[in-house]
Design an enzyme around this catalytic site. Structure first.
Site, PDB file in Angstrom:
ATOM      1  N   GLU A   1      62.157   6.272  10.239  1.00 55.88           N
ATOM      2  CA  GLU A   1      61.141   6.059   9.202  1.00 55.88           C
ATOM      3  C   GLU A   1      60.169   7.227   9.150  1.00 55.88           C
ATOM      4  OE1 GLU A   1      57.167   4.664   7.662  1.00 55.88           O
ATOM      5  OE2 GLU A   1      57.668   5.367   9.671  1.00 55.88           O
TER       6      GLU A   1
ATOM      7  N   ASP B   1      54.846  -3.724   9.276  1.00 58.41           N
ATOM      8  CA  ASP B   1      54.512  -2.401   9.800  1.00 58.41           C
ATOM      9  C   ASP B   1      53.037  -2.391  10.234  1.00 58.41           C
ATOM     10  OD1 ASP B   1      54.877   0.227  10.542  1.00 58.41           O
ATOM     11  OD2 ASP B   1      55.341   0.976   8.542  1.00 58.41           O
TER      12      ASP B   1
END
Ligand SMILES: [Zn+2]
Length: 388
Positions: free
Chosen positions: A197, A244
């Site tokens: 990511e 997240d």
């Protein structure tokens, strides 16, 4: 600037969504996530195992991969399919070298679907829960606690939290009805632990989201043979929930997308009810999910994250990420010392209940056997480490 409100059609009502009872919220396993998965205070926990530098292609990264797979193999008892999705890419930091990116995919479908075919044939629409497990290339030694070791450990504990309930429900349905008649899509659960990511040099289209970009592209080009209800794995995603930057005290998570505000509301109601029932440990002035009553929608940019490659392909997204970001974000302080275990436990309770409601597990959740850490399985203990 305020823009006109766009009225979107209501969500298809084919999805049953069964609210959990008070007694299930209070006294089922939902209320007692295991510290052996999610507490940084337990040096043998899954979270502690993930809290190391894990840059793709490094030994730390491989170690975290093996702990995640071992957890799935030893702590989940249902018929979970565990697969790797592999890709490689050059990065601006590593020259001509092809860096491997490996997404871990866990899914569980009803047993009569699995029995018909180990291959995915498009019978099952899935609630997808995602987080990324890689860590930043620099600063060296960065362990990414909220970013996103905690969400990864939480998701594994969420799966453990609903595992037995799914088994009980599907056993009963399979016995009574022989499973589904095939007329309606089935419902399944999937967890994506995404790789790559982070940007290696500076965030951009070509330097970030390596794993999720590759996975969304693969799935876009995958079509089921004789797909019963869904054409391919992308269409089979009923909702993509991305977690997240969770694990710090006092998070405030807005509702980012009008289209999926109904799902945000469901999760926020769970939080409200659990607070009212005294199930949650934290006592924040502002709830974690504080925009349940949101009525006005303002145009605003969304946060660049792993949902973007999926959102661009039409997948519905629920993004659970605080605004503002935790103050430790992308600093060396994003470590175990800056986590709040009560907040982590409360998030785990909320998300587990959300999955249980989505999967209609009311009446099937196991009793909360032990207050506090129910995870004292001796066999799961690793040798104690001193450095924590
Ligand atoms: Zn990050």
């Amino acid at each position: 600037m305020k823009l006109p409100i766009i009225v979107l059609p209501l969500l298809p009502s084919t999805w049953a969504y069964t609210t959990l009872s008070n007694s299930t919220l209070v006294s089922s396993s939902i209320s007692s996530p295991r510290d052996s998965s999610i507490s940084h205070l337990d040096p043998a926990s899954l979270l502690s195992r993930i809290l190391i530098p894990r840059v793709p292609g490094t030994p730390g990264h491989a170690s975290v991969q093996s702990h995640l797979v071992e957890f799935a193999r030893t702590k989940l008892h249902g018929d979970w399919v565990v697969e790797w999705h592999n890709s490689t890419s050059k990065t601006p930091a590593t020259g001509d070298k092809e860096v491997p990116f490996q997404n871990l995919v866990l899914r569980r479908d009803p047993p009569w679907v699995s029995a018909r075919a180990k291959e995915d044939r498009g019978d099952t629409g899935r609630l997808v829960l995602a987080a990324h497990y890689d860590s930043l290339y620099k600063p060296e030694g960065f362990v990414g606690a909220v970013d996103s070791a905690v969400p990864c450990a939480m998701l594994m504990e969420v799966l453990r939290g609903v595992d037995e309930g799914l088994t009980r429900m599907w056993e009963k349905e399979g016995t009574e009805n022989g499973g589904n008649d095939g007329l309606d899509p089935e419902k399944g659960v999937m967890v994506l632990l995404l790789d790559g990511e982070e940007a290696w040099v500076s965030w951009g289209e070509d330097d970030s989201l390596y794993g999720s970009r590759a996975l969304a592209e693969t799935w876009e080009n995958t079509k089921y043979e004789n797909g019963n209800h869904f054409d391919g794995p992308l269409q089979a995603i009923s909702l993509f929930v991305l977690l997240d930057l969770l694990g710090a005290a006092g998070p405030t998570v807005p509702s980012y997308f009008e289209k999926t505000h109904w799902a945000y509301e469901n999760m926020a109601r769970i939080e409200q009810r659990m607070r009212g029932l005294g199930v949650l440990e934290t006592k924040p002035k502002t709830p974690f999910l504080y925009e349940a009553e949101k009525q006005e929608w303002f145009q605003r940019g969304y946060i660049q994250d792993d949902h973007v490659p999926f959102m661009r392909r039409g997948v519905d997204i629920l993004h659970i990420i605080p605004t503002p970001f935790p103050g430790v974000w992308h600093t060396m302080d994003d470590d175990a010392a800056h986590l709040d275990v009560s907040t982590i436990r409360d998030w785990t309770r909320i998300v587990t209940a959300f999955v249980a409601e989505w999967m209609d597990l009311e009446g099937y959740m196991p009793e909360n056997e032990a207050k506090g850490d129910g995870g004292n399985e001796a066999e799961s203990r690793y040798p104690e480490k001193d450095e924590l």
